[in-house]
Motif scaffolding. Structure first.
Motif, short mmCIF file in Angstrom:
data_model
loop_
_atom_site.label_atom_id
_atom_site.label_comp_id
_atom_site.label_asym_id
_atom_site.label_seq_id
_atom_site.Cartn_x
_atom_site.Cartn_y
_atom_site.Cartn_z
N GLN A 157 7.63 -6.79 -4.14
CA GLN A 157 8.20 -5.53 -3.66
C GLN A 157 9.73 -5.61 -3.75
OE1 GLN A 157 6.64 -4.75 0.27
NE2 GLN A 157 4.75 -3.85 -0.51
N GLN A 158 10.25 -5.43 -4.97
CA GLN A 158 11.69 -5.43 -5.23
C GLN A 158 12.40 -6.61 -4.55
OE1 GLN A 158 12.67 -1.45 -3.81
NE2 GLN A 158 12.49 -0.66 -5.89
N GLU A 174 -0.62 -6.26 -3.09
CA GLU A 174 0.61 -6.33 -3.86
C GLU A 174 1.21 -7.73 -3.75
OE1 GLU A 174 1.67 -4.13 -5.87
OE2 GLU A 174 0.35 -2.47 -5.32
N SER A 219 8.68 -10.63 0.06
CA SER A 219 8.43 -9.68 -1.01
C SER A 219 8.29 -10.36 -2.38
CB SER A 219 9.56 -8.64 -1.09
OG SER A 219 10.81 -9.28 -1.26
N LYS A 250 16.62 -7.55 -1.69
CA LYS A 250 16.51 -7.83 -0.27
C LYS A 250 17.83 -8.40 0.27
CE LYS A 250 12.38 -6.40 -0.53
NZ LYS A 250 12.10 -5.02 -0.11
N SER A 256 5.68 -10.43 -12.23
CA SER A 256 5.31 -9.15 -11.62
C SER A 256 4.60 -8.26 -12.63
CB SER A 256 6.55 -8.45 -11.07
OG SER A 256 7.41 -8.03 -12.11
#
Length: 474
Positions: free
Chosen positions: A330-331, A327, A344, A335, A308
């Motif tokens: 996303q974290q 992107e 993500s 999740k 990342s």
């Protein structure tokens, strides 16, 4: 990729963003991207490989353009783009002769100028000839798809890569006995192949807009995303490339902020965790179950911060040039389900496989003359997709097991979610129960993913199996 190269890339992006004329900026992006294909290519023991591999990639991209090109595109743009690309190839071939010690480490042994010019001229002649023969497009497109898949499989399979290296060593007068799989390390091949396959598939389906030669080459080799993605869509990339305005203060702040964040992730967090991350050596030395879990946690976060972090740098540099890359993370470790994790984590790769593997496969199974049961369709679709994602990282049993681990997990989670919806229980709607379920989902999903990294981090499946059992005290 070193911090020096990433900072140089950031400086180049800032310089391109400061160009006032869009045409100059597009030309600069093209030149920077083609140059990066050669400059960033790692040196290998195979003679001239650091020159020929990027040139083959450029040739493949040019041939793809002949398949998908628009007949009404202006000829002047094609000629200018071709000359700019050829100028970079000639400059790269000549740079090794300009300095006795080599201007760049990977270009110290360029091929003879006559050979480089001859091959470059042959490629241009092929592109020009095929561009004038519309009837050859379909056959050429199929041939490129087969060639891309074949090269990808060969270079991702150790024995096949070694055999290919031995053959090339014989042709170049080197000893074939010294051949090794890493002789043919091709920077960004995975991403280049997937970008070109996306272009060919969408063109065949009639979904591809008109794309110029310079635009397609810039898309395929876009220098911030060349080494590790993300995998952009050509129509979105070209739209940004054509409409990119002059660098605004907000874009500069956002771009530089993402670059600094990415550098911190890669060179502070990821490199620190690498000292204790799970690997073949550390797994053999550690005996305690608790310490083994610590190594596994370190590997999970080291992988995330490294990957990342590079994505942050790529997105930030692209923002400076006026291009907004998608992107990629996303974290993901926060999740509550495995499906949400894969929505993500490496999002552009997941979307590629969903669009070109999972959806067509499940659609074909559902529309068959005798439709398959829903559970079978989902199981086959998810297992096939995830095993292929595993093989995308490398053709080995470890990656196959890792892909199957996630495919099975996705199937079980899908069946559980379907059953819960049918049950219609209102228990999960209560605030306290909902918060507990979310926290439990995060912990369960993270540990399922972390256990999967055992097969990813240890190339020997037997050692990975022993470590997996030791994590549970067996």
């Amino acid at each position: 990729m070193s911090a020096v190269l990433l900072l140089a890339m950031a400086g180049l992006g800032l310089l391109l963003g400061c160009l006032r004329r869009p045409a100059w900026r597009r030309a600069g992006i093209l030149l920077a991207s083609v140059s990066a294909a050669f400059v960033l290519q790692p040196a290998t023991p195979l003679r001239y490989a650091s020159f020929w591999l990027p040139l083959v990639g450029l040739a493949a991209t040019a041939l793809v353009w002949t398949v998908v090109r628009s007949d009404d595109s202006p000829p002047r743009g094609k000629v200018v783009a071709g000359l700019l690309i050829l100028a970079v190839v000639v400059a790269v071939a000549a740079v090794g002769y300009l300095s006795p010690v080599g201007f760049l480490s990977t270009l110290r042994t360029p091929p003879p100028m006559s050979l480089a010019l001859g091959v470059g001229g042959i490629v241009l002649a092929m592109v020009a000839a095929l561009a004038l023969r519309p009837g050859a497009r379909r056959v050429l497109g199929l041939g490129i798809v087969v060639a891309l898949v074949a090269v990808f499989v060969i270079l991702k399979t150790g024995p096949l890569a070694t055999a290919a290296s031995a053959s090339l060593r014989r042709l170049s007068g080197q000893s074939p006995e010294l051949a090794a799989p890493l002789d043919l390390t091709w920077l960004g091949l995975s991403y280049l192949a997937f970008r070109l396959l996306h272009v060919l598939i969408d063109a065949r389906a009639g979904r591809l807009p008109a794309v110029g030669l310079d635009e397609l080459v810039s898309y395929a080799f876009f220098f911030p995303a060349l080494a590790a993605g993300p995998i952009d869509r050509v129509e979105r990339f070209v739209q940004d490339l054509r409409a990119a305005p002059a660098l605004a203060p907000q874009d500069m702040r956002d771009g530089l902020g993402r670059i600094l964040l990415g550098l911190a992730k890669k060179f502070v967090l990821a490199d620190s965790l690498a000292w204790i991350a799970l690997g073949p050596v550390s797994a053999a030395r550690v005996t305690g179950t608790g310490w083994l879990w610590l190594l596994l946690y370190a590997f999970a976060f080291q992988l995330y911060f490294d990957f990342s972090g590079y994505t942050d740098v790529a997105v930030g540099v692209a923002r400076l040039t006026g291009v907004r890359l998608p992107e990629n993370f996303q974290q993901p470790y926060l999740k509550t389900s495995l499906t949400a994790f894969w929505n993500s984590w490496h999002m552009t790769l997941t979307q590629w496989f969903r669009g070109y593997v999972f959806n067509p496969l499940t659609r074909a199974m559902r529309s068959a003359q005798r439709p398959w049961p829903t559970a079978v369709v989902i199981f086959v679709g998810q297992m096939t997709t995830m095993v292929l994602i595993g093989l995308w990282h490398g053709v080995s049993w470890g990656f196959v097991i890792w892909g199957a681990w996630h495919g099975l997990g996705l199937f079980v989670q899908n069946r559980w979610s379907t059953w819960m919806r049918r049950a219609g229980s209102r228990l999960w709607e209560r605030p306290l129960v909902s918060r507990f379920a979310s926290a439990a989902g995060v912990l369960l999903t993270f540990h399922f993913v972390a256990l999967g990294w055992v097969w990813f981090s240890l190339p020997d499946p037997a050692q990975a199996a022993r470590v997996f059992l030791r994590l549970f005290g067996v």
